[in-house]
Design a protein around this motif. Sequence first.
Motif, PDB file in Angstrom:
ATOM      1  N   UNK A  90     -16.114   1.113 -63.432  1.00 28.35           N
ATOM      2  CA  UNK A  90     -15.757  -0.309 -63.472  1.00 28.35           C
ATOM      3  C   UNK A  90     -16.786  -1.224 -62.828  1.00 28.35           C
ATOM      4  N   UNK A  91     -17.736  -0.672 -62.110  1.00 29.30           N
ATOM      5  CA  UNK A  91     -18.737  -1.470 -61.413  1.00 29.30           C
ATOM      6  C   UNK A  91     -19.620  -2.197 -62.432  1.00 29.30           C
ATOM      7  N   UNK A  92     -19.890  -3.461 -62.163  1.00 28.67           N
ATOM      8  CA  UNK A  92     -20.694  -4.267 -63.085  1.00 28.67           C
ATOM      9  C   UNK A  92     -21.801  -4.958 -62.295  1.00 28.67           C
ATOM     10  N   UNK A  93     -23.065  -4.641 -62.573  1.00 26.97           N
ATOM     11  CA  UNK A  93     -24.152  -5.294 -61.842  1.00 26.97           C
ATOM     12  C   UNK A  93     -24.198  -6.801 -62.066  1.00 26.97           C
ATOM     13  N   UNK A  94     -23.627  -7.300 -63.147  1.00 26.82           N
ATOM     14  CA  UNK A  94     -23.602  -8.740 -63.372  1.00 26.82           C
ATOM     15  C   UNK A  94     -22.801  -9.467 -62.297  1.00 26.82           C
ATOM     16  N   UNK A  95     -21.671  -8.906 -61.915  1.00 26.33           N
ATOM     17  CA  UNK A  95     -20.855  -9.498 -60.846  1.00 26.33           C
ATOM     18  C   UNK A  95     -21.644  -9.491 -59.543  1.00 26.33           C
ATOM     19  N   UNK A  96     -22.352  -8.405 -59.290  1.00 30.80           N
ATOM     20  CA  UNK A  96     -23.148  -8.324 -58.061  1.00 30.80           C
ATOM     21  C   UNK A  96     -24.292  -9.332 -58.081  1.00 30.80           C
ATOM     22  N   UNK A  97     -24.895  -9.559 -59.248  1.00 33.27           N
ATOM     23  CA  UNK A  97     -25.947 -10.570 -59.344  1.00 33.27           C
ATOM     24  C   UNK A  97     -25.367 -11.952 -59.042  1.00 33.27           C
ATOM     25  N   UNK A  98     -24.210 -12.261 -59.614  1.00 35.43           N
ATOM     26  CA  UNK A  98     -23.576 -13.558 -59.376  1.00 35.43           C
ATOM     27  C   UNK A  98     -23.254 -13.743 -57.892  1.00 35.43           C
ATOM     28  N   UNK A  99     -22.787 -12.694 -57.247  1.00 34.97           N
ATOM     29  CA  UNK A  99     -22.524 -12.735 -55.805  1.00 34.97           C
ATOM     30  C   UNK A  99     -23.814 -13.013 -55.045  1.00 34.97           C
ATOM     31  N   UNK A 100     -24.886 -12.330 -55.389  1.00 36.36           N
ATOM     32  CA  UNK A 100     -26.168 -12.526 -54.717  1.00 36.36           C
ATOM     33  C   UNK A 100     -26.742 -13.908 -54.956  1.00 36.36           C
ATOM     34  N   UNK A 101     -26.610 -14.411 -56.172  1.00 38.38           N
ATOM     35  CA  UNK A 101     -27.103 -15.758 -56.466  1.00 38.38           C
ATOM     36  C   UNK A 101     -26.333 -16.784 -55.641  1.00 38.38           C
ATOM     37  N   UNK A 102     -25.020 -16.635 -55.586  1.00 42.55           N
ATOM     38  CA  UNK A 102     -24.196 -17.563 -54.797  1.00 42.55           C
ATOM     39  C   UNK A 102     -24.588 -17.500 -53.320  1.00 42.55           C
ATOM     40  N   UNK A 103     -24.811 -16.301 -52.819  1.00 37.37           N
ATOM     41  CA  UNK A 103     -25.236 -16.142 -51.428  1.00 37.37           C
ATOM     42  C   UNK A 103     -26.560 -16.886 -51.194  1.00 37.37           C
ATOM     43  N   UNK A 104     -27.492 -16.720 -52.122  1.00 35.43           N
ATOM     44  CA  UNK A 104     -28.784 -17.387 -52.011  1.00 35.43           C
ATOM     45  C   UNK A 104     -28.676 -18.904 -52.081  1.00 35.43           C
ATOM     46  N   UNK A 105     -27.642 -19.411 -52.739  1.00 37.80           N
ATOM     47  CA  UNK A 105     -27.408 -20.853 -52.838  1.00 37.80           C
ATOM     48  C   UNK A 105     -26.524 -21.360 -51.695  1.00 37.80           C
ATOM     49  N   UNK A 106     -26.222 -20.487 -50.755  1.00 35.85           N
ATOM     50  CA  UNK A 106     -25.377 -20.839 -49.604  1.00 35.85           C
ATOM     51  C   UNK A 106     -23.963 -21.240 -50.013  1.00 35.85           C
ATOM     52  N   UNK A 107     -23.474 -20.602 -51.085  1.00 33.08           N
ATOM     53  CA  UNK A 107     -22.088 -20.813 -51.506  1.00 33.08           C
ATOM     54  C   UNK A 107     -21.237 -19.725 -50.873  1.00 33.08           C
TER      55      UNK A 107
END
Length: 156
Positions: A90-107
């Motif tokens: 069930x793991x999806x690297x797309x979700x992890x990318x979105x999490x990382x992008x949000x982290x990088x944007x300080x969200x």
Amino acid sequence: MKTAYIASSWFNPAQVAMLDTACTKLQANPTLDWDNSFMPKNHTYKDWTLSTHPEMLADPEWQLATFNADVAGINASDLVVAIYDPALANSDPGVLWELGYAYGCHKPVVLVLPDTLTRDLNLMPAMGATVVLPLAKLADFNFARLYYQPFSGKVY
């Protein structure tokens, strides 16, 4: 009320079931502005789906439009709710990318895991999320008062 970008997977029945449960709980949460939140599944390019357009995954126009819409959805939201099951099926690297992008944007990122997590979690989403919650707590979680609540379990 806060708006959220709902990062999730919907590629197999287990992912769909987890997303459906999460959405029901999020819609019931009085601190989340569900009507103005962004869920990529509900904003597909030209309303294409895999069942109606299986060729879309190879279409560069669809790829770029989908990527840009998702990035814009994250940018326009107050926070990201990442619905994530780390089980290999069930793991999806797309979700992890979105999490990382949000982290990088300080969200702020609320990482939602299955209620009965039976495996270790990767260090990056475990520590990169602002809050880590089990699925069962989504309906009552206060999105207006986010404070750091990292994963408390074994990571790798």
